[in-house]
Design a protein around this motif. Structure first.
Motif: not given
Length: 112
Positions: A47-76
């Motif tokens: 993450l670099d300090t910048a005058s504008a935010d970069t548009v980017v998608t960071l992809g993560f492999d998962s063994d259980d998309c639903d469980a990981d999704y719920k975990a991330l939602i529960s953390r905000g």
């Protein structure tokens, strides 16, 4: 050569680094007033300090998309798209990250 890291410009470095720490539980390996380096196995997100935010998608492999999704939602994390089966043979979900970062969670579906 092999890919090792990606740079993402963010206007609010402290908030972005805090989001990654809270939601993805990624503690910066290096952090100063200009950048925060986050390690994900052999791959890094800088993450670099910048005058504008970069548009980017960071992809993560998962063994259980639903469980990981719920975990991330529960953390905000905020939902862009809840988990869905996709025509390319994966189940994926999309979440809003800091600035213009988007997080993709993708689980390869077993073929019958």
């Amino acid at each position: 050569m092999k890919i090792s890291h990606v740079h993402c410009g963010v206007r609010d470095l402290a908030a972005a680094a805090g989001w990654f720490q809270q939601v993805l539980q990624a503690v910066p390996v290096f952090n100063n007033e200009r950048m925060a380096w986050l390690g994900f196995g052999e791959f890094g997100v800088i993450l670099d300090t910048a005058s504008a935010d970069t548009v980017v998608t960071l992809g993560f492999d998962s063994d259980d998309c639903d469980a990981d999704y719920k975990a991330l939602i529960s953390r905000g994390a905020e939902t862009i798209e809840a988990p869905q089966d996709r025509p390319w043979g994966a189940r994926s979900a999309y979440l809003k990250g800091p600035g213009k970062v988007r997080v993709e969670i993708e689980q390869v579906l077993k073929r019958v």
